[in-house]
Design a protein around this motif. Structure first.
Motif, PDB file in Angstrom:
ATOM      1  N   ALA A 143       0.831  -1.210   0.000  1.00 43.91           N
ATOM      2  CA  ALA A 143       0.000   0.000   0.000  1.00 43.91           C
ATOM      3  C   ALA A 143       0.862   1.255   0.000  1.00 43.91           C
ATOM      4  N   ILE A 144       1.850   1.294   0.880  1.00 43.81           N
ATOM      5  CA  ILE A 144       2.733   2.461   0.936  1.00 43.81           C
ATOM      6  C   ILE A 144       3.450   2.650  -0.384  1.00 43.81           C
ATOM      7  N   GLY A 145       3.853   1.537  -1.013  1.00 47.73           N
ATOM      8  CA  GLY A 145       4.507   1.627  -2.317  1.00 47.73           C
ATOM      9  C   GLY A 145       3.593   2.214  -3.379  1.00 47.73           C
ATOM     10  N   CYS A 146       2.324   1.801  -3.364  1.00 48.80           N
ATOM     11  CA  CYS A 146       1.354   2.348  -4.326  1.00 48.80           C
ATOM     12  C   CYS A 146       1.190   3.855  -4.138  1.00 48.80           C
ATOM     13  N   GLY A 147       0.997   4.280  -2.891  1.00 44.11           N
ATOM     14  CA  GLY A 147       0.830   5.701  -2.621  1.00 44.11           C
ATOM     15  C   GLY A 147       2.075   6.495  -2.950  1.00 44.11           C
ATOM     16  N   LEU A 148       3.242   5.916  -2.647  1.00 41.07           N
ATOM     17  CA  LEU A 148       4.503   6.595  -2.933  1.00 41.07           C
ATOM     18  C   LEU A 148       4.693   6.801  -4.434  1.00 41.07           C
ATOM     19  N   ILE A 149       4.411   5.780  -5.213  1.00 43.30           N
ATOM     20  CA  ILE A 149       4.562   5.887  -6.672  1.00 43.30           C
ATOM     21  C   ILE A 149       3.623   6.954  -7.230  1.00 43.30           C
ATOM     22  N   ALA A 150       2.364   6.909  -6.800  1.00 44.00           N
ATOM     23  CA  ALA A 150       1.395   7.897  -7.289  1.00 44.00           C
ATOM     24  C   ALA A 150       1.810   9.307  -6.888  1.00 44.00           C
ATOM     25  N   GLY A 151       2.237   9.468  -5.631  1.00 37.72           N
ATOM     26  CA  GLY A 151       2.659  10.779  -5.166  1.00 37.72           C
ATOM     27  C   GLY A 151       3.895  11.280  -5.885  1.00 37.72           C
ATOM     28  N   LEU A 152       4.849  10.378  -6.140  1.00 41.09           N
ATOM     29  CA  LEU A 152       6.060  10.772  -6.858  1.00 41.09           C
ATOM     30  C   LEU A 152       5.739  11.213  -8.281  1.00 41.09           C
ATOM     31  N   ILE A 153       4.846  10.491  -8.933  1.00 44.61           N
ATOM     32  CA  ILE A 153       4.459  10.885 -10.296  1.00 44.61           C
ATOM     33  C   ILE A 153       3.828  12.273 -10.279  1.00 44.61           C
ATOM     34  N   ASN A 154       2.920  12.504  -9.336  1.00 49.87           N
ATOM     35  CA  ASN A 154       2.320  13.837  -9.205  1.00 49.87           C
ATOM     36  C   ASN A 154       3.389  14.898  -9.003  1.00 49.87           C
ATOM     37  N   GLY A 155       4.273  14.649  -8.040  1.00 44.69           N
ATOM     38  CA  GLY A 155       5.300  15.631  -7.708  1.00 44.69           C
ATOM     39  C   GLY A 155       6.268  15.893  -8.832  1.00 44.69           C
ATOM     40  N   LEU A 156       6.696  14.842  -9.512  1.00 43.46           N
ATOM     41  CA  LEU A 156       7.651  14.998 -10.610  1.00 43.46           C
ATOM     42  C   LEU A 156       7.037  15.771 -11.776  1.00 43.46           C
ATOM     43  N   LEU A 157       5.780  15.459 -12.074  1.00 39.92           N
ATOM     44  CA  LEU A 157       5.104  16.185 -13.156  1.00 39.92           C
ATOM     45  C   LEU A 157       4.984  17.674 -12.826  1.00 39.92           C
ATOM     46  N   ILE A 158       4.606  17.957 -11.586  1.00 38.78           N
ATOM     47  CA  ILE A 158       4.392  19.349 -11.184  1.00 38.78           C
ATOM     48  C   ILE A 158       5.714  20.110 -11.076  1.00 38.78           C
ATOM     49  N   TYR A 160       8.870  19.308 -12.356  1.00 40.88           N
ATOM     50  CA  TYR A 160       9.853  19.323 -13.435  1.00 40.88           C
ATOM     51  C   TYR A 160       9.266  19.570 -14.819  1.00 40.88           C
ATOM     52  N   THR A 161       7.963  19.391 -14.986  1.00 36.41           N
ATOM     53  CA  THR A 161       7.366  19.716 -16.289  1.00 36.41           C
ATOM     54  C   THR A 161       6.542  20.996 -16.222  1.00 36.41           C
ATOM     55  N   ARG A 162       6.395  21.536 -14.984  1.00 38.62           N
ATOM     56  CA  ARG A 162       5.650  22.766 -14.752  1.00 38.62           C
ATOM     57  C   ARG A 162       4.170  22.652 -15.130  1.00 38.62           C
ATOM     58  N   ILE A 163       3.655  21.413 -15.158  1.00 41.20           N
ATOM     59  CA  ILE A 163       2.214  21.232 -15.366  1.00 41.20           C
ATOM     60  C   ILE A 163       1.483  21.757 -14.130  1.00 41.20           C
ATOM     61  N   PRO A 164       0.399  22.501 -14.293  1.00 38.02           N
ATOM     62  CA  PRO A 164      -0.346  22.972 -13.125  1.00 38.02           C
ATOM     63  C   PRO A 164      -0.788  21.799 -12.246  1.00 38.02           C
ATOM     64  N   PRO A 165      -0.703  21.944 -10.929  1.00 45.31           N
ATOM     65  CA  PRO A 165      -1.101  20.852 -10.029  1.00 45.31           C
ATOM     66  C   PRO A 165      -2.515  20.336 -10.294  1.00 45.31           C
ATOM     67  N   PHE A 166      -3.419  21.228 -10.670  1.00 44.31           N
ATOM     68  CA  PHE A 166      -4.794  20.811 -10.953  1.00 44.31           C
ATOM     69  C   PHE A 166      -4.818  19.771 -12.072  1.00 44.31           C
ATOM     70  N   ILE A 167      -4.072  20.020 -13.146  1.00 44.80           N
ATOM     71  CA  ILE A 167      -4.079  19.115 -14.295  1.00 44.80           C
ATOM     72  C   ILE A 167      -3.346  17.822 -13.982  1.00 44.80           C
ATOM     73  N   ALA A 168      -2.170  17.925 -13.351  1.00 38.74           N
ATOM     74  CA  ALA A 168      -1.378  16.736 -13.054  1.00 38.74           C
ATOM     75  C   ALA A 168      -2.134  15.773 -12.139  1.00 38.74           C
ATOM     76  N   THR A 169      -2.728  16.298 -11.078  1.00 36.19           N
ATOM     77  CA  THR A 169      -3.438  15.426 -10.139  1.00 36.19           C
ATOM     78  C   THR A 169      -4.792  14.974 -10.683  1.00 36.19           C
ATOM     79  N   LEU A 170      -5.377  15.772 -11.579  1.00 40.92           N
ATOM     80  CA  LEU A 170      -6.604  15.330 -12.245  1.00 40.92           C
ATOM     81  C   LEU A 170      -6.313  14.123 -13.120  1.00 40.92           C
ATOM     82  N   GLY A 171      -5.171  14.151 -13.823  1.00 40.44           N
ATOM     83  CA  GLY A 171      -4.766  13.006 -14.627  1.00 40.44           C
ATOM     84  C   GLY A 171      -4.543  11.770 -13.775  1.00 40.44           C
ATOM     85  N   MET A 172      -3.902  11.947 -12.623  1.00 45.57           N
ATOM     86  CA  MET A 172      -3.690  10.819 -11.715  1.00 45.57           C
ATOM     87  C   MET A 172      -5.011  10.318 -11.156  1.00 45.57           C
ATOM     88  N   MET A 173      -5.946  11.218 -10.910  1.00 43.67           N
ATOM     89  CA  MET A 173      -7.264  10.822 -10.405  1.00 43.67           C
ATOM     90  C   MET A 173      -7.942   9.863 -11.369  1.00 43.67           C
TER      91      MET A 173
END
Length: 358
Positions: A143-158, A160-173
């Motif tokens: 479970a922690i691994g799943c959350g960590l991976i999802a959170g890292l993807i969100n963070g890296l997108l926001i 290093y690619t400067r994608i707005p947090p709304f869009i990046a986390t909406l995609g993950m949603m």
């Protein structure tokens, strides 16, 4: 020295006019809300919302109702702790509810027993691979691994690619919800081990929620991590000029939010003794509303875990109060919508007052 800046005993008038902490105002709102339900109950129902009125039950307070209130908000409250840190840092996270759904499905599949009533578990996903009756640490780490991976993807997108947090986390949603449905082809996953089921038993969700709240309140208040969160949320350019590694910190904040969402998934699936793909729907909005009601500014740089905890209790009181007044459940959804909008309006009003005061 001007008279406007000094008062009796060397105390400045500005110091005497110092406003109450935002958490106190939120707590006052909670007290008023409880008092309102108590008054309505006494007048229209002849019953008490807060106090015990049954002669065959000892105790001053209605302990059962109080337990239900805190249990109702404890799981979303765990998510709100992570969301609070994201918002303080100037971001937003719309993916936490879907992370709950995906993590619950995946973690539960590693927490299943091999047999049910002496027969092979019909819902065990990995029984052919011998991955049943595993120690509780295994589904927890999954479970922690799943959350960590999802959170890292969100963070890296926001970061290093400067994608707005709304869009990046909406995609993950959307992605995480799809994973939740795909994992077992939409079928629920049930029959966990006793050790996994114990995580969500009784008041354990409350204990976990309060423990995490205390931990992260201390972290935000006394550590460099917390100071960097407030600095970035207040003025990102100034924080960068002061030497704070903005990108690395944002990745860390979203990773922590993902892990906390995954822990909420473990508690939820353990409490329900099953995992379903639809778990966690709208949890992200409830978590954001709890944080904003608790005084966390959507503009970043202000707020606390204490305020978020009180905001979560306001949510719980409203739900329990509506049930106490025997109002239909759909009214609760309407009120939640009003609360979310009202919380944002209140936050904007607070921002304008601070700007005028400055």
């Amino acid at each position: 020295m001007s008279q406007s800046s000094h008062g009796i005993g060397g105390l400045s008038y500005d110091a005497k006019k110092r406003p109450w902490p935002a958490e106190f105002n939120v707590f006052l709102a909670l007290v008023i809300l409880v008092a309102a339900f108590e008054l309505i109950g006494r007048v229209f129902l002849g019953d008490s919302f807060l106090f015990n009125t049954r002669e065959n039950v000892s105790g001053l307070f209605n302990e059962q109702r109080l337990q239900i209130i805190i249990l109702q908000v404890s799981i979303v409250g765990i998510i709100a702790i992570g969301v609070t840190q994201v918002i303080i840092c100037g971001g937003i996270d719309l993916s936490s509810g879907s992370i709950v759904g995906a993590t619950a499905m995946i973690a539960m599949s590693f927490a299943q027993v091999a047999t049910v009533n002496g027969n092979p578990n019909p819902k065990a996903m990995f029984i052919d691979y011998g991955l049943t009756d595993l120690p509780v640490i295994v589904p927890l780490l999954v479970a922690i691994g799943c959350g960590l991976i999802a959170g890292l993807i969100n963070g890296l997108l926001i970061a290093y690619t400067r994608i707005p947090p709304f869009i990046a986390t909406l995609g993950m949603m959307v992605t995480a919800r799809g994973i939740a449905k795909w994992w077992s082809k939409g079928q629920p996953i049930s029959f966990p081990t006793d050790s996994f089921a114990a995580i969500g038993k009784g008041l354990m969700p409350v204990v976990i929620f309060i423990s995490l709240a205390i931990l992260f309140q201390l972290i935000l208040t006394y550590t460099k991590y917390g100071k960097h969160c407030y600095a970035i949320g207040s003025n990102e350019d100034a924080a960068r000029m002061s030497g704070i590694k903005i990108a690395n910190h944002k990745v860390l904040v979203y990773a922590i939010a993902g892990i906390l969402a995954s822990l909420a998934a473990v508690v939820l699936s353990s409490k329900n003794l099953t995992a379903q793909a639809g778990m966690g729907v709208m949890y992200e909005l409830d978590a954001i509303a709890m944080a904003v009601i608790g005084g966390v500014s959507l503009s970043g740089g202000r707020g606390s875990i204490i305020g978020t905890v009180i905001g979560s209790l306001i949510f719980g009181v409203i739900i329990s109060g509506f049930t106490f007044l025997r109002l239909d459940a759909y009214y609760q959804e309407m009120v939640k919508g009003v609360i979310i909008v009202g919380a944002v309006v209140l936050d904007q009003w607070r921002q304008r007052r601070r700007a005028i005061g400055a």
